[in-house]
Scaffold this active site. Structure first.
Site, short mmCIF file in Angstrom:
data_model
loop_
_atom_site.label_atom_id
_atom_site.label_comp_id
_atom_site.label_asym_id
_atom_site.label_seq_id
_atom_site.Cartn_x
_atom_site.Cartn_y
_atom_site.Cartn_z
N HIS A 1 0.83 -0.98 0.34
CA HIS A 1 -0.07 0.11 0.10
C HIS A 1 1.03 1.31 -0.23
O HIS A 1 0.39 2.51 -0.19
CB HIS A 1 -1.46 -0.51 1.16
CG HIS A 1 -0.25 0.23 2.37
ND1 HIS A 1 0.08 -0.52 3.64
CD2 HIS A 1 0.07 1.30 2.85
CE1 HIS A 1 0.79 0.11 4.70
NE2 HIS A 1 0.47 0.84 4.18
N ASP B 1 0.07 -7.25 1.70
CA ASP B 1 0.87 -5.79 1.66
C ASP B 1 2.00 -6.39 1.85
O ASP B 1 2.24 -5.70 2.79
CB ASP B 1 0.12 -5.53 3.30
CG ASP B 1 -0.03 -4.04 3.02
OD1 ASP B 1 0.29 -3.30 1.73
OD2 ASP B 1 0.13 -3.00 4.36
N SER C 1 4.76 2.48 8.33
CA SER C 1 4.72 1.54 7.75
C SER C 1 5.28 0.71 6.20
O SER C 1 5.85 1.80 5.86
CB SER C 1 3.34 1.27 6.43
OG SER C 1 1.96 1.47 7.24
#
Length: 256
Positions: free
Chosen positions: A25, A55, A138
């Site tokens: 993402h 992901d 992230s």
């Protein structure tokens, strides 16, 4: 006026030739990717492979000829225990080289536990930690303090659960890593037609198309039924995966 999308995240070098792990993402829809290393050096990079469901994405730095990079060492996430001391590394809110310390608060957390309710096929047992994560964390590594090894890739926080973050276990990443580094892909999520839909039984259906990737560029759309790839009849999403995996990278394949 043209509008440009920007995204910021973290990552970890795992190969001396410049391969980087991050979250899918983080780089979704990104055309121009710039990597900034801890020493300030900057490089352009390209996406080598991506698994949007889990992901995880693999990027490749474009280095100078003969240039090599320090690389992280992977640990064994099957051996971690609740209470183990960890550090989450990354660049939250543009604060480069940030390290936050905490413990492994839980293991084996399901997708529903971390706030993913719309993907029943997702098979990941997430690591829960109280090492602080924020926007930009992230894709960064979750590191075991004692060994210095990467045991997870930071991926999510939950709204209304301040001080709680989740990481993808590194052993799960290692399972898919060889394919992500070299595999062909079309940039779409393919499902099987459900019996209750009562048409085109034993066929594959496009459930999601990722923008700017080969499927979208080629005109594939959500709810399209795939009948053939390269002349081979398609009866399931597994047939699609097999045909795509066999295709050489950057080649065109006829799809009906």
């Amino acid at each position: 006026m043209k509008q440009f999308e920007e995204s910021q995240g973290s990552g970890v070098l795992f190969d001396s030739e410049g391969l980087i792990l991050t979250n899918a993402h983080v780089v979704e829809r990104m055309k121009n990717i710039v990597i900034t290393l801890a020493d300030g050096r900057q490089y352009s990079a390209e996406i080598k492979g991506s698994d949007e469901q889990i992901d995880i994405a693999v990027l490749k730095i474009n280095p100078e000829e003969g240039e090599r990079f320090a690389q992280a060492e992977f640990g064994n996430s099957d051996k971690i225990e609740v209470g183990q001391v960890v550090v989450a590394l990354g660049s939250p809110c543009s604060l480069d080289q940030t390290a936050t310390m905490g413990i492994v608060s839980g293991i084996g957390r399901s997708p529903a536990d971390v706030g993913i309710f719309d993907d029943k096929d997702l098979n990941v047992d997430y690591i829960q930690t109280d090492a602080s994560m924020n926007l930009g964390s992230s894709g960064g590594p979750l590191v075991d303090v004692e060994s210095g090894c990467v045991i997870g890739i930071n991926t999510r926080i939950r709204v209304h659960m301040e001080g709680t973050g989740f990481a993808i276990p590194i052993n799960k990443v290692k399972e898919i890593l060889p394919d992500l580094s070299i595999r062909s892909y079309i940039g779409a999520f393919i499902d099987n037609v459900k019996p209750q839909e009562n048409w085109f039984i034993n066929r594959a259906i496009v459930s999601k198309v990722y923008r700017d990737l080969p499927a979208a560029v080629g005109g594939l759309m959500k709810n399209d039924i795939i009948l053939k790839i390269g002349g081979e009849e398609i009866k399931s999403n597994e047939d699609v995966c097999r045909c795509v995996d066999r295709a050489a990278i950057e080649t065109k394949v006829k799809l009906i």
